[in-house]
Design an enzyme around this catalytic site. Structure first.
Site, PDB file in Angstrom:
ATOM      1  CE  LYS A  10     -22.475   6.840  -1.499  1.00  0.00           C
ATOM      2  NZ  LYS A  10     -22.997   5.833  -2.447  1.00  0.00           N
ATOM      3  NE  ARG A  85     -23.467   2.760   5.237  1.00  0.00           N
ATOM      4  CZ  ARG A  85     -23.139   2.597   3.964  1.00  0.00           C
ATOM      5  NH1 ARG A  85     -24.095   2.593   3.053  1.00  0.00           N
ATOM      6  NH2 ARG A  85     -21.884   2.414   3.594  1.00  0.00           N
ATOM      7  NE  ARG A 124     -18.435  -2.097  -8.601  1.00  0.00           N
ATOM      8  CZ  ARG A 124     -18.579  -1.456  -7.453  1.00  0.00           C
ATOM      9  NH1 ARG A 124     -18.166  -0.207  -7.343  1.00  0.00           N
ATOM     10  NH2 ARG A 124     -19.132  -2.040  -6.413  1.00  0.00           N
ATOM     11  NE  ARG A 172     -24.046  -3.011  -2.457  1.00  0.00           N
ATOM     12  CZ  ARG A 172     -23.008  -2.686  -3.232  1.00  0.00           C
ATOM     13  NH1 ARG A 172     -22.620  -3.495  -4.207  1.00  0.00           N
ATOM     14  NH2 ARG A 172     -22.377  -1.547  -3.048  1.00  0.00           N
TER      15      ARG A 172
END
Length: 214
Positions: A10, A85, A124, A172
């Site tokens: 996003k 959210r 990452r 998450r």
């Protein structure tokens, strides 16, 4: 508005839209950090919750969003990234936009399989100095062991952020499924939702996104 799970891309797509269209990217995280740094009343209230490790209440978050959307640079449009959210926040946003005489024109879901999301997030690596982000598979650092650039620009070994570990990433994604996925149905019922396959290169995803938005 861009919807999607953590790691769906996003933020990347919002940045590309911002650069091409000249519209501000409205990110909840950025707004919270800026309000805290500026010491605004809502920022100080949000900080009191963040310092306790508690979720910032919807009323505070919506207030921060209202302040941001009322600024002059958002008068010609904006890109929402990371908000709302939950359906409750979406309903609050509807009321806020009515109050501001603004409208939400499109909601785009960037859809990525969960296995790919986990690989993206856990792979990452971040430079603690310049904050550049690499990926052990998709964008590996040019120096070994894993240093930023050639180990002369930023002489610091890359690190994995605490929220990118497998355990935290799994949590998450669970939160996303429980809290945010209902937004898909919410905006489907409003006939505003469309989706793109996010399991492709950012350039290909962006090309389809621009075609959808016209």
């Amino acid at each position: 508005m861009l919807l999607g799970a953590p790691g769906a891309g996003k933020g990347t797509q919002a940045q590309l839209l911002m650069q091409e269209l000249g519209l501000p990217q409205v990110s909840t995280g950025d707004i919270l950090r800026a309000a805290v740094k500026e010491g605004t009343p809502l920022g100080l209230e949000a900080q009191s919750y963040m310092n306790r490790g508690a979720l910032v209440p919807d009323a505070v978050v919506v207030g921060l969003i209202e302040d941001r959307l009322a600024r002059p640079d958002a008068g010609g449009g904006w890109i929402l990234d990371g908000f709302p959210r939950t359906p409750a926040q979406a309903e609050a946003l509807d009321g806020l936009l009515a109050h501001l005489a603004q409208s939400l024109e499109a909601v785009v879901l960037i859809d990525v399989p969960e296995a790919q999301l986990i690989e993206r997030l856990t792979g990452r690596r971040t430079c603690p100095l310049c904050k550049r982000i690499f990926h052990v598979r998709f964008n590996p650092p040019p120096a070994a062991p894993p240093f930023c650039t050639d180990h002369t620009d930023c002489p610091s070994e890359l690190v994995q952020r605490p929220d990118d570990t497998l355990e935290v990433v799994s949590k998450r994604l669970n939160v996303y499924r429980e809290s945010t996925e209902p937004l898909i149905r919410y905006y489907q019922e409003q006939q505003k939702l469309t989706s793109v396959d996010g399991d492709r290169s950012p350039e290909v995803v962006y090309s389809e996104l621009r075609e959808l938005l016209g």
